[in-house]
Scaffold this active site. Structure first.
Site, PDB file in Angstrom:
ATOM      1  N   HIS A 227       0.854  -1.190   0.000  1.00 30.44           N
ATOM      2  CA  HIS A 227       0.000   0.000   0.000  1.00 30.44           C
ATOM      3  C   HIS A 227       0.887   1.237   0.000  1.00 30.44           C
ATOM      4  O   HIS A 227       2.069   1.178   0.358  1.00 30.44           O
ATOM      5  CB  HIS A 227      -0.869   0.064   1.256  1.00 30.44           C
ATOM      6  CG  HIS A 227      -1.987  -0.916   1.299  1.00 30.44           C
ATOM      7  ND1 HIS A 227      -3.230  -0.589   1.774  1.00 30.44           N
ATOM      8  CD2 HIS A 227      -2.069  -2.220   0.949  1.00 30.44           C
ATOM      9  CE1 HIS A 227      -4.028  -1.645   1.730  1.00 30.44           C
ATOM     10  NE2 HIS A 227      -3.338  -2.649   1.233  1.00 30.44           N
ATOM     11  N   SER A 243      -0.886   1.862  -7.936  1.00 31.34           N
ATOM     12  CA  SER A 243       0.325   2.165  -8.696  1.00 31.34           C
ATOM     13  C   SER A 243       1.081   0.871  -8.972  1.00 31.34           C
ATOM     14  O   SER A 243       1.070  -0.059  -8.158  1.00 31.34           O
ATOM     15  CB  SER A 243       1.226   3.139  -7.936  1.00 31.34           C
ATOM     16  OG  SER A 243       0.618   4.396  -7.784  1.00 31.34           O
ATOM     17  N   PHE A 321       2.776  -3.811  -6.703  1.00 30.99           N
ATOM     18  CA  PHE A 321       1.430  -3.263  -6.561  1.00 30.99           C
ATOM     19  C   PHE A 321       1.444  -2.343  -5.345  1.00 30.99           C
ATOM     20  O   PHE A 321       1.810  -2.777  -4.240  1.00 30.99           O
ATOM     21  CB  PHE A 321       0.403  -4.371  -6.302  1.00 30.99           C
ATOM     22  CG  PHE A 321      -0.026  -5.154  -7.511  1.00 30.99           C
ATOM     23  CD1 PHE A 321      -1.347  -5.147  -7.928  1.00 30.99           C
ATOM     24  CD2 PHE A 321       0.878  -5.917  -8.229  1.00 30.99           C
ATOM     25  CE1 PHE A 321      -1.758  -5.883  -9.031  1.00 30.99           C
ATOM     26  CE2 PHE A 321       0.494  -6.661  -9.328  1.00 30.99           C
ATOM     27  CZ  PHE A 321      -0.833  -6.642  -9.740  1.00 30.99           C
ATOM     28  N   GLU A 322       1.039  -1.095  -5.513  1.00 33.72           N
ATOM     29  CA  GLU A 322       0.922  -0.138  -4.401  1.00 33.72           C
ATOM     30  C   GLU A 322      -0.517   0.379  -4.369  1.00 33.72           C
ATOM     31  O   GLU A 322      -0.898   1.269  -5.125  1.00 33.72           O
ATOM     32  CB  GLU A 322       1.898   1.029  -4.569  1.00 33.72           C
ATOM     33  CG  GLU A 322       3.348   0.666  -4.336  1.00 33.72           C
ATOM     34  CD  GLU A 322       3.750   0.734  -2.869  1.00 33.72           C
ATOM     35  OE1 GLU A 322       2.890   1.058  -2.030  1.00 33.72           O
ATOM     36  OE2 GLU A 322       4.935   0.458  -2.572  1.00 33.72           O
ATOM     37  N   VAL A 323      -1.313  -0.197  -3.478  1.00 36.93           N
ATOM     38  CA  VAL A 323      -2.732   0.133  -3.369  1.00 36.93           C
ATOM     39  C   VAL A 323      -2.910   1.431  -2.587  1.00 36.93           C
ATOM     40  O   VAL A 323      -2.112   1.766  -1.714  1.00 36.93           O
ATOM     41  CB  VAL A 323      -3.484  -1.032  -2.694  1.00 36.93           C
ATOM     42  CG1 VAL A 323      -4.883  -0.647  -2.285  1.00 36.93           C
ATOM     43  CG2 VAL A 323      -3.511  -2.241  -3.616  1.00 36.93           C
TER      44      VAL A 323
END
Length: 378
Positions: A227, A243, A321-323
């Site tokens: 995240h 992202s 993955f960057e939530v």
């Protein structure tokens, strides 16, 4: 290793006002994994890969028998929880009886590590619970060394009191040399230098990675689920949902990456870009919705101490993955949509690797993904 019965876990007192009850805690994870494995009738292989600093089991769940290998890791930071839910959902799908699931399992082997840092997950914090004095007990050669730069033992960070409860950012404890032994002269290190494998959680991830290398020759794909803060798609007023990134160290074949020249033959940036495009293109296919609010995470990074940087140098195609939002800033708000974004992106990568369509993508199209902005454009 065998899967042991669930043990009671003592939770740290909650330290922010946002509800996170909708996420999966450690005991729920154990129960869900064992249920999925039992229902799969052998399709899902559940194992204990090792233990956290506080002795909690760190699990791997493996599905598929193909020779293309993907390792997917979540919750190395315990306040970043959507990936764990997405992994459990995917496990159910991949272990199902549908024709699509059966075909995927023939092409790929997917190894999930759904909760890499269970101590931090239970305490709803970023870092683990290891102290520097405990590190020195395990590695006497570090006596007198300055504690590593990723160790925090003072102040409040992300609403958590590390002065009272010190710990390490595990995702800075990796080293491209997977056989590295800690040496005092390498401390305290820095963000653009390799880590040391001094935390048990990083050691477990490294050991799983090396075992897959031994079995298959290489780990084709490594995906790390995280995240971030609350950001915007560059040039718009749209809040970022997710992202992506393929870049964590400079290309070892360039002057900027000269420090990593020994890894040049392994590094495959184009493949990493193609993998990221699989997720991006899938989410863009949902038209006018928040699923299309996808950006590129910061580029031009030099982070060999991250799992992504270390494993990229060892030959894996890599995806970050960057939530949107961590638990202290967003709690479980938007959980359903954020989990679904991760799940859809992961599914697209697995399918694209399985059928080979990833190889048809132009890696240069990765550069057209919009960047992340700190403020909305008006």
């Amino acid at each position: 290793m065998p899967v042991y019965a669930a043990d009671p876990v003592t939770k740290t007192e909650h330290h922010h006002d946002n509800s996170i009850s909708g996420f999966i805690d450690y005991q729920e994870l154990q129960k869900s994994l064992k249920q999925i494995a039992a229902n799969s009738k052998g399709t899902v292989q559940l194992e204990v890969a090792g233990q956290s600093h506080e002795g909690l089991d760190i699990y791997t769940a493996r599905v598929g028998t193909g020779d293309k290998v993907l390792l997917v890791q979540s919750e190395i930071h315990g306040n970043e929880k959507t990936g764990t839910v997405a992994i459990l959902n995917l496990l159910k799908t991949l272990s199902g009886n549908s024709k699509e699931a059966q075909e995927l399992r023939e092409q790929v082997t997917v190894v999930f590590m759904p909760m890499m840092n269970p101590d931090a997950s239970e305490a709803d914090k970023r870092r683990n619970s290891l102290t520097w004095s405990e590190v020195v007990e395990s590695y006497p050669q570090l006596s007198g060394a300055t504690p590593s730069w990723n160790y925090l033992d003072r102040g409040i960070s992300q609403s958590y009191d590390y002065g009272a409860n010190p710990g390490f950012d595990v995702n800075r404890d990796f080293n491209p040399d997977l056989d590295y032994v800690p040496q005092a002269e390498d401390f305290p290190g820095a963000s653009d230098e390799p880590g040391w494998f001094i935390t048990p959680e990083a050691q477990v991830s490294r050991d799983v990675y090396k075992s897959l290398q031994d079995e298959f020759g290489k780990v084709d794909v490594f995906i790390d689920l995280h995240h971030q803060g609350l950001y915007y798609v560059d040039g718009t007023a749209d809040p970022v949902t997710l992202s992506l990134s393929a870049q964590f160290v400079p290309d070892p074949s360039t002057p900027e990456g000269a420090d990593y020249a020994e890894y040049a033959d392994n590094y495959n940036y184009d493949f990493s870009r193609q993998l990221n495009l699989l997720a991006y293109n899938e989410l863009q296919s949902y038209g006018d919705s928040k699923f299309t609010n996808i950006s590129l995470y910061s580029q031009g990074l030099d982070l060999p101490g991250t799992a992504l940087g270390s494993y990229a140098l060892n030959g894996s195609g890599t995806v970050l993955f960057e939530v949107r939002g961590q638990t202290q800033s967003l709690g479980q708000k938007e959980k359903g949509q954020l989990v679904k974004s991760v799940e859809r992106g992961l599914s697209a990568i697995i399918e694209g690797v399985a059928d080979g369509s990833v190889e048809e993508l132009d890696p240069e199209a990765y550069e057209d993904i919009p960047l992340t902005a700190y403020r909305p454009a008006f």
